[in-house]
Structures are given as C-alpha cells and as structure tokens.
Design a protein around this motif. Structure first.
Motif, PDB file in Angstrom:
ATOM      1  N   GLY A 437       0.799  -1.222   0.000  1.00  0.00           N
ATOM      2  CA  GLY A 437       0.000   0.000   0.000  1.00  0.00           C
ATOM      3  C   GLY A 437       0.826   1.263   0.000  1.00  0.00           C
ATOM      4  N   CYS A 438       1.968   1.267  -0.690  1.00  0.00           N
ATOM      5  CA  CYS A 438       2.843   2.435  -0.738  1.00  0.00           C
ATOM      6  C   CYS A 438       2.733   3.132  -2.086  1.00  0.00           C
ATOM      7  CB  CYS A 438       4.291   2.033  -0.478  1.00  0.00           C
ATOM      8  SG  CYS A 438       4.562   1.384   1.194  1.00  0.00           S
ATOM      9  N   ALA A 439       3.146   4.380  -2.141  1.00  0.00           N
ATOM     10  CA  ALA A 439       2.998   5.153  -3.365  1.00  0.00           C
ATOM     11  C   ALA A 439       4.187   6.078  -3.556  1.00  0.00           C
ATOM     12  CB  ALA A 439       1.714   5.976  -3.327  1.00  0.00           C
ATOM     13  N   ALA A 440       4.421   6.429  -4.813  1.00  0.00           N
ATOM     14  CA  ALA A 440       5.446   7.405  -5.174  1.00  0.00           C
ATOM     15  C   ALA A 440       4.878   8.284  -6.268  1.00  0.00           C
ATOM     16  CB  ALA A 440       6.717   6.714  -5.641  1.00  0.00           C
ATOM     17  N   SER A 441       5.182   9.581  -6.222  1.00  0.00           N
ATOM     18  CA  SER A 441       4.566  10.475  -7.204  1.00  0.00           C
ATOM     19  C   SER A 441       5.558  11.379  -7.909  1.00  0.00           C
ATOM     20  CB  SER A 441       3.492  11.329  -6.523  1.00  0.00           C
ATOM     21  OG  SER A 441       4.084  12.210  -5.584  1.00  0.00           O
ATOM     22  N   ASN A 467       0.182  -4.202  -3.989  1.00  0.00           N
ATOM     23  CA  ASN A 467      -0.774  -3.084  -4.041  1.00  0.00           C
ATOM     24  C   ASN A 467      -0.090  -1.738  -3.817  1.00  0.00           C
ATOM     25  OD1 ASN A 467      -3.286  -1.877  -4.344  1.00  0.00           O
ATOM     26  ND2 ASN A 467      -3.708  -1.936  -2.134  1.00  0.00           N
ATOM     27  N   ASN A 468       0.890  -1.406  -4.657  1.00  0.00           N
ATOM     28  CA  ASN A 468       1.580  -0.122  -4.616  1.00  0.00           C
ATOM     29  C   ASN A 468       1.249   0.672  -5.866  1.00  0.00           C
ATOM     30  OD1 ASN A 468       3.303  -0.740  -2.161  1.00  0.00           O
ATOM     31  ND2 ASN A 468       3.913  -2.406  -3.524  1.00  0.00           N
ATOM     32  N   ALA A 469       1.555   1.974  -5.859  1.00  0.00           N
ATOM     33  CA  ALA A 469       1.186   2.810  -7.002  1.00  0.00           C
ATOM     34  C   ALA A 469       2.250   3.862  -7.264  1.00  0.00           C
ATOM     35  CB  ALA A 469      -0.164   3.482  -6.755  1.00  0.00           C
ATOM     36  N   PHE A 470       2.471   4.125  -8.559  1.00  0.00           N
ATOM     37  CA  PHE A 470       3.361   5.182  -8.999  1.00  0.00           C
ATOM     38  C   PHE A 470       2.557   6.146  -9.854  1.00  0.00           C
ATOM     39  CE2 PHE A 470       6.264   6.823 -12.332  1.00  0.00           C
ATOM     40  CZ  PHE A 470       7.123   7.542 -11.517  1.00  0.00           C
ATOM     41  N   ASN A 471       2.786   7.438  -9.709  1.00  0.00           N
ATOM     42  CA  ASN A 471       1.993   8.445 -10.405  1.00  0.00           C
ATOM     43  C   ASN A 471       2.158   8.329 -11.917  1.00  0.00           C
ATOM     44  OD1 ASN A 471       0.435  10.624 -10.994  1.00  0.00           O
ATOM     45  ND2 ASN A 471       1.844  12.156 -10.163  1.00  0.00           N
ATOM     46  N   SER A 472       1.064   8.137 -12.605  1.00  0.00           N
ATOM     47  CA  SER A 472       1.107   7.974 -14.059  1.00  0.00           C
ATOM     48  C   SER A 472       1.557   9.244 -14.768  1.00  0.00           C
ATOM     49  CB  SER A 472      -0.276   7.569 -14.570  1.00  0.00           C
ATOM     50  OG  SER A 472      -1.246   8.557 -14.212  1.00  0.00           O
ATOM     51  N   ALA A 473       1.462  10.391 -14.101  1.00  0.00           N
ATOM     52  CA  ALA A 473       1.861  11.647 -14.739  1.00  0.00           C
ATOM     53  C   ALA A 473       3.359  11.906 -14.616  1.00  0.00           C
ATOM     54  CB  ALA A 473       1.088  12.802 -14.116  1.00  0.00           C
ATOM     55  N   SER A 474       4.067  11.122 -13.806  1.00  0.00           N
ATOM     56  CA  SER A 474       5.504  11.325 -13.610  1.00  0.00           C
ATOM     57  C   SER A 474       6.298  10.495 -14.612  1.00  0.00           C
ATOM     58  CB  SER A 474       5.898  10.945 -12.178  1.00  0.00           C
ATOM     59  OG  SER A 474       5.203  11.760 -11.252  1.00  0.00           O
ATOM     60  N   THR A 475       7.585  10.802 -14.745  1.00  0.00           N
ATOM     61  CA  THR A 475       8.429  10.141 -15.737  1.00  0.00           C
ATOM     62  C   THR A 475       9.557   9.375 -15.068  1.00  0.00           C
ATOM     63  OG1 THR A 475       9.850  12.097 -15.944  1.00  0.00           O
ATOM     64  CG2 THR A 475       7.967  11.945 -17.440  1.00  0.00           C
ATOM     65  N   ILE A 476      10.023   8.339 -15.770  1.00  0.00           N
ATOM     66  CA  ILE A 476      11.185   7.573 -15.354  1.00  0.00           C
ATOM     67  C   ILE A 476      12.186   7.644 -16.498  1.00  0.00           C
ATOM     68  CG2 ILE A 476      12.063   5.332 -14.616  1.00  0.00           C
ATOM     69  CD1 ILE A 476       9.167   4.621 -13.851  1.00  0.00           C
ATOM     70  N   SER A 477      13.399   8.105 -16.223  1.00  0.00           N
ATOM     71  CA  SER A 477      14.390   8.238 -17.294  1.00  0.00           C
ATOM     72  C   SER A 477      15.727   7.716 -16.825  1.00  0.00           C
ATOM     73  CB  SER A 477      14.522   9.701 -17.723  1.00  0.00           C
ATOM     74  OG  SER A 477      14.953  10.505 -16.643  1.00  0.00           O
ATOM     75  N   ALA A 478      16.515   7.201 -17.764  1.00  0.00           N
ATOM     76  CA  ALA A 478      17.837   6.671 -17.463  1.00  0.00           C
ATOM     77  C   ALA A 478      18.794   7.052 -18.576  1.00  0.00           C
ATOM     78  CB  ALA A 478      17.779   5.159 -17.306  1.00  0.00           C
ATOM     79  N   HIS A 479      20.023   7.381 -18.181  1.00  0.00           N
ATOM     80  CA  HIS A 479      21.044   7.776 -19.139  1.00  0.00           C
ATOM     81  C   HIS A 479      22.349   7.088 -18.767  1.00  0.00           C
ATOM     82  CE1 HIS A 479      18.322  10.972 -20.508  1.00  0.00           C
ATOM     83  NE2 HIS A 479      18.085  11.181 -19.213  1.00  0.00           N
ATOM     84  N   GLY A 480      22.882   6.258 -19.694  1.00  0.00           N
ATOM     85  CA  GLY A 480      24.144   5.585 -19.437  1.00  0.00           C
ATOM     86  C   GLY A 480      24.378   4.469 -20.426  1.00  0.00           C
ATOM     87  N   ALA A 481      25.518   3.809 -20.268  1.00  0.00           N
ATOM     88  CA  ALA A 481      25.879   2.747 -21.206  1.00  0.00           C
ATOM     89  C   ALA A 481      24.992   1.527 -21.041  1.00  0.00           C
ATOM     90  CB  ALA A 481      27.349   2.370 -20.996  1.00  0.00           C
ATOM     91  N   ASP A 482      24.571   1.217 -19.822  1.00  0.00           N
ATOM     92  CA  ASP A 482      23.750   0.041 -19.550  1.00  0.00           C
ATOM     93  C   ASP A 482      22.495   0.477 -18.834  1.00  0.00           C
ATOM     94  OD1 ASP A 482      22.599  -2.346 -18.927  1.00  0.00           O
ATOM     95  OD2 ASP A 482      24.115  -2.955 -17.459  1.00  0.00           O
ATOM     96  N   SER A 496      -0.050   1.701 -12.129  1.00  0.00           N
ATOM     97  CA  SER A 496       0.108   3.071 -12.615  1.00  0.00           C
ATOM     98  C   SER A 496      -1.203   3.806 -12.406  1.00  0.00           C
ATOM     99  CB  SER A 496       0.487   3.058 -14.099  1.00  0.00           C
ATOM    100  OG  SER A 496       0.573   4.368 -14.599  1.00  0.00           O
ATOM    101  N   ALA A 497      -1.207   4.832 -11.579  1.00  0.00           N
ATOM    102  CA  ALA A 497      -2.442   5.528 -11.241  1.00  0.00           C
ATOM    103  C   ALA A 497      -2.123   6.960 -10.857  1.00  0.00           C
ATOM    104  CB  ALA A 497      -3.157   4.819 -10.099  1.00  0.00           C
ATOM    105  N   SER A 498      -3.157   7.778 -10.801  1.00  0.00           N
ATOM    106  CA  SER A 498      -2.985   9.152 -10.344  1.00  0.00           C
ATOM    107  C   SER A 498      -2.876   9.162  -8.822  1.00  0.00           C
ATOM    108  CB  SER A 498      -4.172  10.015 -10.782  1.00  0.00           C
ATOM    109  OG  SER A 498      -4.084  11.287 -10.198  1.00  0.00           O
ATOM    110  N   VAL A 499      -1.752   9.645  -8.299  1.00  0.00           N
ATOM    111  CA  VAL A 499      -1.576   9.716  -6.844  1.00  0.00           C
ATOM    112  C   VAL A 499      -1.257  11.148  -6.444  1.00  0.00           C
ATOM    113  CG1 VAL A 499      -0.905   7.319  -6.519  1.00  0.00           C
ATOM    114  CG2 VAL A 499       0.835   8.992  -7.090  1.00  0.00           C
TER     115      VAL A 499
END
Length: 756
Positions: A437-441, A467-482, A496-499
C-alpha cells in the motif's frame, strides 16, 4: 545622636520622621543579603526550597552536587542576567558517575537565565551545568547562550547541560549557539541513558566535528522525548588536528545526532516531536550521516514526529542523508513525516545515498509515513567503484524492512560517474524489503555507467511488493551505457495511477483517514494527504499567569481577574481562607477571579494561590491585604479592658461631642475633651477680597478615611465643596473659593470625615 533620637520619637512628628528614617534605611538595601548557603532563603526541603534570585545563588548550586544533595530543592524567584564568563555547575571530571554532577531538583518557575557564556579549551563538559545525574530540571529557560568548547579530546557541550543521566527535563528551552570539537547539542550534549525530556525545545546554531544535534548530540538506552522541538541550524564540521580514528565519521541530526546500537528491543522513544533545523556537512575526505530529525538510530521508536529542514551532505568521501533519518537499524516509525525542501548527498570516493525520509534503513518498520522532499544522490569518483542510491522515501533498504501505507512525493535523481546509479520513486536500492500500500509520485532520473531506475524501486533483490502505485503523470528516465535494468511504473506489482490527491487511489492503497493515531491521514483537496497532527505541532508556550502579585485594600475585593496562559489543563489552590478563587480549574488560555473578604484585623495579611498543571508546573500568585489601621489606633489609644462600644467609631468617650472617628482622623486623644477640631480664620487676598480658611490636624496613619469640606448658608443644608488630599500630611488647610460678602449673607464651613 541623642537629639536625633528625641526628634524621631517626640510629639506629633513621630510618625512622619520615623517613616522617613525607615526609608533611609531601605534605600541602602540594594542587594539581598545572602545566607551562609548562598541563597536568599529556604532550607532546601520540598516545602521550603532554597531561593535563587541572582548569579550568586545560581553559582552556589556548585556546592550542592553529588549524591549527598539529591534530596535538595531549589527554585528561581526571578529572571537572572549573567555577566562575564560562566563556570559550569559541577565537576567536569566527575559527572558521568554522578559524584560531581548536580542531582537535586531545580524549578525555574518560568524564569529566564540570560547570557550563559562558556568558552573553554580545558573543560571536558561545557554548559550551564557540567552534568546532571538523576536530577529534576523544570520550567527553566536559557537565552543568549554561547558555548564554545575547543578541547581536542572526547568532550561534550550542551546549552543546559553537557551530560545527563536518568534526569527528568520538563518545559525547558534554550536559545543561542553551542559548538564543540567533539559533540554538541542545543539542550544537552550527551545523555548517558534513562533521561526523559517533556515539552522542551531549542532554537540554536549547533556545530561539532563528530556529533551535532539540534536538541541532543548523543543518547542511549532509555532516553525519551515527548512533545519536544528543535529549530535552527546544525553543521557537522571538520577541525584540523582533531584525530580520534584514522577513519572519521561525522553524525548530524536536527533533533539528535546519534543513538548507538544496543541489544535492547527499544533503546529510545520519540513522540509528538518536530525539528525544523537545516542539517549540513561539507568535507570531501570524510564520511557523514545526516538526518533532518535523527542522524543514526538503533532500536528506537518514533511516533507522530516531523522533520521539515533541508539535509545536505555537500561533499564527502561517503555520505548518507535522509529527510528524517540518515541511517537506522531496527527502528520503528509510525505516523511520521519528512517535508524539507531538499535532501542531498554527494561523495567523491564511495557511496552517496539519499532518501526523502531515510538514507539507509536496516530491519526497520515504517507505517503511515510520508516524505515530500526533492532527493539527489551524486557519486562522482574519478576512478574506481562509486554508487549513487536515491529514493523518494528510502535511498537504501538493507537487510529486510517493511513499509506499509507510506509515500514519497519528491523528484528523485541519482548520478554516478563510473559505476551504478540506483533511483526509485520510493526506494533506490532494496534488499529483501516488503512494500504494501505504498505510493510514489515524483519523477525518477538516473545517470551512470549502469542505471537501475523504477517508479517504486530502482534496484530490487528478493523484494516483495503488494498493491503499490506510482503516479502515471511522472516520468522515469535513465542515461548511461547500460540501462537494461530500467523498470517501468508497475515494478512487477505497482499499479500506474494518479496519486496526486485527485483520485481514489489512496483508499485503494488502504490509507486510513481520520483524526487519531490509528487513522492518521487527512485528505486535502487536490493535494497529497498529510498526517492529521502535523499542523498542531508547535513550539512550547511558556505557562504563566498575570498578574503575579495582588495588593488588596482592607475592605476586600469582589472580583479581581487573573489571566492564565497554558497549553493544557490547570488547577488553582489557595492557602488563605479569606481569599478564594472563583473557579478551581481550567483548560488552555483563560482566567479566574479572586474574591477576598474584608480584613478586620489591625495587621496586614498575606496568602498564596498556586496555579499548577498536571505535568507539575506551578505559578504562584502572591496576595497581600492591608490591615485595619483603626483597629491598631484603638489598641494604642484605649487601655486594655475598655468596652467595645466605647471604642466604636461613632462613640464619644470623652463626652465632648466629637466622635472617635473624627479624633482618629485628626490624631486627637479620644479620652481627652477638646473644644474644637478645626480652626476658622479670614484671610485677606490681594485686590481687597477676603476668604474663609479652615485648618485642622491630620493623622497620617489613618489611611482609610477621607477628609472633605462642606458648606451651608443656614447650618441645615450642606453642600460638598472639596475632597482634600491628606496622604502623608500632618495638617490640612482649605481656602474657600468664595469671597466673604458683607451685609446679611451667611456662609458656614465644616469638616466631614468618612471611613473608606
């Protein structure tokens, strides 16, 4: 000398000259005369504590340290302003075993001690007190404190005390600056264990090379804080020449810097506390662990606590930073929040770990907690392994740990030069953790040779998510060789939900909304939920009453108001049967009234009302009531055995038609006949007018009567003309404002005396 004495005690001038003589004597009594003990009064018992009103009495506490004086009681009777350097109370070399520490009971009664200044390179314990051992310190407030300790060895500095063990602190506050080359705390440097702090607070600038805490530098098993706060700035510094180990580790916390590891199930407890301190460290060659509330903690419990200051490890060899806790082992957090603007950890040689709530967590439990800080971890080693771990709630969850109904709301960034960056909306690097039941936004970004990034977790090892949720309006990005390890929003089990506060996702996650500890969440419109108690946390309101002294006339008082400022319940008790409070209890800011009966005795009388709180705070209301001077006059003028009716105010025992009240007011003998009290003359004025002048003697001790003049044209109808001012006088003179007219016009004057 002989003539002076006869002048003082002869004739009608006796009272006035004798009073003047008393005044001269008191004019030279500028400072109180201290007893042999160094105090103004008392015998040190609970019923009659030693009284302290100035620096001399405060310094005298140094003679009452050690176990032989643990039953002694002391109170402050007023504010104290210190001048010059202060020598800490107690023996700096013998405080930890109690033999040189203060062990008594000191009640500040809400008073302030200002200008506590200790600057030393030779004392291992610096503060108002060097040490406190199973003492009781309450209702004491320090202002303009300056403690600077430059001992290049293990040493402690604290505004109120450098060291404490088993001591109770109640309603104590400190404002000022405290620094040490080893450990420093705003209120106490080191608590050796077992001390309790209730409703205490600090507003200090604190700095130390090893342990720096806005409230307490280091604690131990049994330390507890309830309803306490810290404000100001905490800095972990690095002073050249201070070497205790080849590996330097500095700890800093907005409230407490360090709680050592222990085998106890719970080593220390914190409830309803908050810190607004900014916490910082800056030395690229050293390791730092910083937290907005706690630097490092082991086996501690936290409930309903908040940290709202930014936390920054600006440069380090290795850095751990958390909005609430930098690093912890086997701790439990319930209904806690971290809401500083920024949490940052930067390292040049090894790990950089940052979490919105905790930097690193081991085997801990977090329930109903939140963090909203912007989080950044930067590991920038030129060569070799370096890792950046950043999480919206936790940077690194090590060796298990459970999280339920918690969220992290800040943007997360992890960068590493040549190794790994692990960034997660909730946790950057997880090992065997459980999330329910945790969330990140916030948005998540990772930059390194190898990047692990995810909406809930960055890197996962045997993690359990439900049963956790991450804000669908936020972004996840990665930059590197791997970047093959980049995880999407779901993170295997995260929806993925609005939090952002606008949807029903919080109910779906199992967040409990209400206004108590079991249902701690409060929904805000179009905003993230917050904990119900956060807005109610505030600094200590000093408990006081106004006025603290009442001076009443002999006739008594019908309703004299006394105001009370309090955060909670209070009670009123009186030791005087003739003075009664209208109410005996109240809650919060309020007032009560005092009713006093007339004083028919010749002597004045005094009494005390005490306003107390359930926590043990007390304020004294001192009441004095003037005596009945007519009763004293009767004793002086009439022989013993005289019938009471002969001494009544309207009686005329001399048979001359002049009442006792008139003779009392004019200083005449009631047992001797007199022809007239007043003398009437005609005074000629410039311009030819003449005026009637009425003169009479005045008894200056008859302060409860009023002299007035009345006029009449026929001796039947009388009209008031003037009330005379007779205070302190021995005679009165009235000049009629009406000129004397010739012919048949008549005008009569008379003296009227009225008892007040």
């Amino acid at each position: 000398m002989k003539s002076l004495l006869s002048l003082l005690f002869s004739g009608k001038f006796r009272s006035s000259l004798f009073c003047a003589g008393l005044f001269l004597m008191s004019a030279f009594a500028v400072s109180p005369v201290l007893g042999v003990s160094g105090f103004e009064g008392g015998d040190g018992s609970r019923e009659s504590p030693y009284l302290i009103s100035g620096p001399e009495g405060l310094a005298a506490l140094g003679g009452y340290c050690g176990p032989a004086h643990r039953d002694k009681h002391f109170i402050l009777t007023g504010d104290i302003v210190l001048k010059g350097a202060w020598t800490p109370i107690g023996s700096s070399s013998a405080v930890e075993d109690g033999t040189g520490a203060f062990q008594g009971k000191l009640d500040g009664r809400g008073h302030t001690i200002s200008n506590v200044s200790v600057q030393t390179d030779g004392l291992a314990h610096a503060g108002l007190f060097a040490g406190l051992y199973e003492a009781d310190i309450r209702d004491l407030h320090l202002r303009n404190v300056f403690i600077s300790q430059t001992v290049r060895a293990v040493s402690s500095a604290g505004g109120l005390a450098a060291f404490s063990r088993g001591t109770r602190f109640l309603y104590c506050t400190v404002e000022g600056s405290v620094s040490s080359l080893y450990e420093a705390g705003g209120l106490v440097g080191r608590d050796g264990g077992g001390s309790s702090f209730v409703r205490c607070g600090t507003a200090c600038s604190v700095s130390a090379s090893f342990f720096a805490g806005g409230f307490l530098a280091t604690g131990h098993a049994g330390s507890s804080l309830e309803g306490c706060y810290s404000q100001g700035r905490v800095v972990v510094t690095r002073e050249s020449g201070v070497e205790f180990d080849s590996f330097f580790h500095g700890y800093g916390g907005g409230m407490v810097a360090f709680l050592p590891e222990t085998d106890d199930s719970v080593s220390a407890t914190f409830r309803n506390c908050f810190s607004t301190c900014t916490v910082e460290a800056d030395d690229e060659g050293k390791t730092f662990t910083l937290g907005g509330f706690m630097g490092f903690a082991s086996c501690a419990g936290f409930m309903n606590c908040v940290a709202s200051g930014s936390v920054r490890v600006l440069h380090s060899a290795k850095g751990w930073a958390g909005g609430f806790t930098g690093d912890s082992v086997r701790c439990r957090y319930v209904n806690c929040a971290a809401r500083g603007a920024e949490v940052r950890a930067s390292s040049s040689q090894d790990y950089a770990c940052a979490g919105g709530f905790s930097g690193r967590n081991s085997l801990g439990i977090s329930e109903n907690c939140r963090s909203v800080s912007r989080v950044a971890a930067h590991a920038a080693a030129v060569s070799g392994a370096c890792t950046a771990m950043a999480g919206g709630f936790t940077g690194y969850n090590h060796r298990g740990g459970t999280f339920s109904h918690c969220y992290g709301a800040g943007n997360v960034e992890g960068t590493a030069g040549s190794y790994y960056a692990m960034a997660g909306g909730f946790c950057g690097y997880d090992m065997e953790g459980s999330y329910t039941g945790c969330a990140a936004s916030g948005s998540v970004a990772g930059t390194a040779s190898s990047v692990y990034a995810g909406g809930i977790l960055g890197y996962m090892a045997d993690s359990v998510l439900e049963n956790n949720a991450f804000n669908s309006a936020s972004t996840i990005s990665a930059h590197g060789a791997d970047i093959s390890a980049v995880h999407g929003a779901n993170n295997r089990n995260g929806a993925s939900a609005s939090v952002d506060g606008s949807g029903n996702v919080w109910n779906g996650l199992g967040f409990s909304f209400g206004e108590d500890d079991s249902s701690p969440w409060k929904m805000r419109k179009n905003a993230l939920p917050e904990l119900y108690f956060e807005s109610s946390l505030k600094a200590v309101t000093i408990f006081h009453i106004s006025p603290e002294q009442l001076s009443l006339g002999r006739e008594g008082a019908g309703s004299v108001r006394v105001d009370v400022v309090s955060e909670g319940a209070w009670n009123v008790a009186s030791n005087a049967s003739w003075a009664v409070p209208e109410t005996f209890s109240g809650h919060g800011d309020g007032s009560f009234t005092v009713t006093a009966a007339p004083n028919n005795s010749s002597a004045s009388r005094s009494g005390i009302m005490e306003v107390t709180t359930p926590e043990g705070l007390g304020r004294l209301l001192s009441i004095t009531q003037a005596g009945n001077p007519y009763e004293q006059w009767k004793k002086d003028r009439f022989p013993a055995g005289t019938p009471e009716d002969q001494m009544a105010p309207d009686a005329c025992p001399a048979g001359d038609g002049i009442s006792n009240l008139m003779k009392y007011a004019t200083g005449l003998d009631p047992l001797k006949p007199c022809g007239s009290v007043t003398r009437l003359t005609v005074r000629e004025k410039d311009g030819g007018d003449s005026r009637l002048v009425l003169e009479w003697p005045v008894n200056p001790e008859a302060v409860d009567v009023e002299h007035s003049v009345e006029c009449s044209p026929d001796l039947e109808t009388w009209t008031p003309v003037q009330v005379m001012e007779t205070k302190g006088k021995t005679e009165a003179v009235f000049e009629d404002p009406e000129p004397v007219h010739g012919g048949n016009a008549r005008r009569f004057l008379r003296l009227k005396v009225t008892r007040q």
